[in-house]
Design a protein around this motif. Sequence first.
Motif, PDB file in Angstrom:
ATOM      1  N   VAL A 226      -4.379   0.166  15.702  1.00  0.00           N
ATOM      2  CA  VAL A 226      -3.313  -0.019  14.718  1.00  0.00           C
ATOM      3  C   VAL A 226      -3.556   0.933  13.551  1.00  0.00           C
ATOM      4  O   VAL A 226      -4.612   0.896  12.914  1.00  0.00           O
ATOM      5  N   MET A 227      -2.572   1.792  13.285  1.00  0.00           N
ATOM      6  CA  MET A 227      -2.624   2.673  12.126  1.00  0.00           C
ATOM      7  C   MET A 227      -2.034   1.926  10.932  1.00  0.00           C
ATOM      8  O   MET A 227      -0.881   1.501  10.977  1.00  0.00           O
ATOM      9  N   ILE A 228      -2.822   1.769   9.891  1.00  0.00           N
ATOM     10  CA  ILE A 228      -2.380   1.041   8.711  1.00  0.00           C
ATOM     11  C   ILE A 228      -1.932   2.054   7.662  1.00  0.00           C
ATOM     12  O   ILE A 228      -2.644   3.011   7.359  1.00  0.00           O
ATOM     13  N   LYS A 229      -0.735   1.830   7.113  1.00  0.00           N
ATOM     14  CA  LYS A 229      -0.107   2.821   6.236  1.00  0.00           C
ATOM     15  C   LYS A 229      -0.563   2.621   4.781  1.00  0.00           C
ATOM     16  O   LYS A 229       0.199   2.169   3.926  1.00  0.00           O
TER      17      LYS A 229
ATOM     18  N   ILE B  11       2.413  -9.125  -5.618  1.00  0.00           N
ATOM     19  CA  ILE B  11       2.456  -9.297  -4.162  1.00  0.00           C
ATOM     20  C   ILE B  11       1.585 -10.486  -3.794  1.00  0.00           C
ATOM     21  O   ILE B  11       0.410 -10.549  -4.166  1.00  0.00           O
ATOM     22  N   LEU B  12       2.159 -11.420  -3.085  1.00  0.00           N
ATOM     23  CA  LEU B  12       1.422 -12.582  -2.598  1.00  0.00           C
ATOM     24  C   LEU B  12       0.946 -12.279  -1.183  1.00  0.00           C
ATOM     25  O   LEU B  12       1.741 -12.212  -0.249  1.00  0.00           O
ATOM     26  N   GLY B  13      -0.362 -12.045  -1.043  1.00  0.00           N
ATOM     27  CA  GLY B  13      -0.928 -11.721   0.264  1.00  0.00           C
ATOM     28  C   GLY B  13      -1.594 -10.363   0.260  1.00  0.00           C
ATOM     29  O   GLY B  13      -1.022  -9.383  -0.225  1.00  0.00           O
ATOM     30  N   ALA B  14      -2.815 -10.313   0.798  1.00  0.00           N
ATOM     31  CA  ALA B  14      -3.588  -9.060   0.825  1.00  0.00           C
ATOM     32  C   ALA B  14      -3.891  -8.634   2.252  1.00  0.00           C
ATOM     33  O   ALA B  14      -4.893  -7.979   2.510  1.00  0.00           O
ATOM     34  N   GLY B  15      -3.005  -9.004   3.182  1.00  0.00           N
ATOM     35  CA  GLY B  15      -3.161  -8.560   4.561  1.00  0.00           C
ATOM     36  C   GLY B  15      -2.596  -7.164   4.754  1.00  0.00           C
ATOM     37  O   GLY B  15      -2.378  -6.422   3.794  1.00  0.00           O
ATOM     38  N   LEU B  16      -2.347  -6.804   5.994  1.00  0.00           N
ATOM     39  CA  LEU B  16      -1.859  -5.466   6.308  1.00  0.00           C
ATOM     40  C   LEU B  16      -0.578  -5.152   5.541  1.00  0.00           C
ATOM     41  O   LEU B  16      -0.470  -4.110   4.880  1.00  0.00           O
ATOM     42  N   ILE B  17       0.411  -6.047   5.598  1.00  0.00           N
ATOM     43  CA  ILE B  17       1.696  -5.777   4.960  1.00  0.00           C
ATOM     44  C   ILE B  17       1.550  -5.741   3.444  1.00  0.00           C
ATOM     45  O   ILE B  17       2.122  -4.874   2.766  1.00  0.00           O
ATOM     46  N   GLY B  18       0.775  -6.664   2.883  1.00  0.00           N
ATOM     47  CA  GLY B  18       0.578  -6.672   1.439  1.00  0.00           C
ATOM     48  C   GLY B  18      -0.058  -5.389   0.942  1.00  0.00           C
ATOM     49  O   GLY B  18       0.361  -4.811  -0.069  1.00  0.00           O
ATOM     50  N   CYS B  19      -1.052  -4.894   1.663  1.00  0.00           N
ATOM     51  CA  CYS B  19      -1.729  -3.655   1.263  1.00  0.00           C
ATOM     52  C   CYS B  19      -0.819  -2.443   1.442  1.00  0.00           C
ATOM     53  O   CYS B  19      -0.808  -1.532   0.609  1.00  0.00           O
ATOM     54  N   GLU B  20      -0.035  -2.419   2.535  1.00  0.00           N
ATOM     55  CA  GLU B  20       0.888  -1.301   2.734  1.00  0.00           C
ATOM     56  C   GLU B  20       1.920  -1.249   1.608  1.00  0.00           C
ATOM     57  O   GLU B  20       2.233  -0.174   1.076  1.00  0.00           O
ATOM     58  N   PHE B  21       2.470  -2.400   1.241  1.00  0.00           N
ATOM     59  CA  PHE B  21       3.455  -2.416   0.161  1.00  0.00           C
ATOM     60  C   PHE B  21       2.816  -2.094  -1.190  1.00  0.00           C
ATOM     61  O   PHE B  21       3.466  -1.460  -2.037  1.00  0.00           O
TER      62      PHE B  21
END
Length: 379
Positions: A314-317, A147-157
Amino acid sequence: MDPVIILGTGLAGYNLGKELRKLDQTLPLTFITADDGRNYSKPMLSTGFTKAKTADELAMQDAATMARQLNAEILTQTEVSAINPQEKQVTLNNGQHLSYSKLVLALGAAPIQIPLEGDTDKVLSVNDLEDYSRFREQLPEQARVVILGAGLIGCEFANDLGNGGHHVEVVANCDQVMPTLLPQKAAAAVQQALTEHGTTFHLQTSITAISDNDQALTVQLENGKSLTADLVLSAVGLRPRTALAEAAGLSTNLGITTDNTLQTSHPDIYALGDCAEVEGLNLQYVMPLMSCARALAKTLTGVETTVSYGPMPVMIKTPVCPVVVSPPAAGSQGEWIIDSDGLNIKALFQQGEQLLGYALTGNKVAEKQQLTRQLPALI
């Protein structure tokens, strides 16, 4: 009477349609979308592997069903090539012109593309249902995913793919996860939980090249390391889609700029959702989108209504380490006051006695409601 035309059938477009129909059952309404028009909840895209859901199973209704429910015309697989504000028309990619009474831009945001060298055919982004379907189809069982990126979406995935039995490595050129959302201690808790869940992090470095060796991808990092992967998932963020508005002469900044009634720089054109910058705020989350849909529906049915943003946590999954965050407004003066107990972090951003933001992880998320009541409104 010319219809209200809504460009986009994501959460913003369809929720506006639902709110409009609560107020007016007969207002002529046309949706135009570049995809197949299925109704789904975008936040579910980063929980699909945990729930073992295919793209078809994440879809709630098809376009024909939505057209019946909303008493609307829905043009699918159709792109708008131009907007003519003076003539109050949109031009479709087949050359057809459609007139509107009001136009709503619910165009969403597009994945930011990082230029990479080498074989990039297996570098994918997941930003809609069709992307998710393509990603699942190409992903083997127990796959190796970078995964390229450690933001919200990267961490959720990372959490979701780990739940799905895949081996995940995250590469990001930052010194912590979710650097724009979380203070360091909260970020460290999330990273620790994801690491214990099986994710490997490569921070403060980036991908320089990708080569496809038939059986696998070799992902070369700036720090000299190389990783082996079946697919690379790019999750470095989203950029509001503004090109169509810019070409029509509408005012844009980070997003399509609007006032607090969601009106753009042209009186008959409005914007909401991820593409919109409302009173200087581009908030790519569900709560502001819903507030905008309710307010704009009233305006479009004759009662001009300003949108208000209360506190919007914001709830982070990332269920391995639950997170809720309400970041302080950009430029806020104050300091983080942090109470930590392992993965349970309570971080308060305060200016004197005034609470301006917070980040909670682990069992501290239970304090969300109490803290949210103390926050000032955003608009």
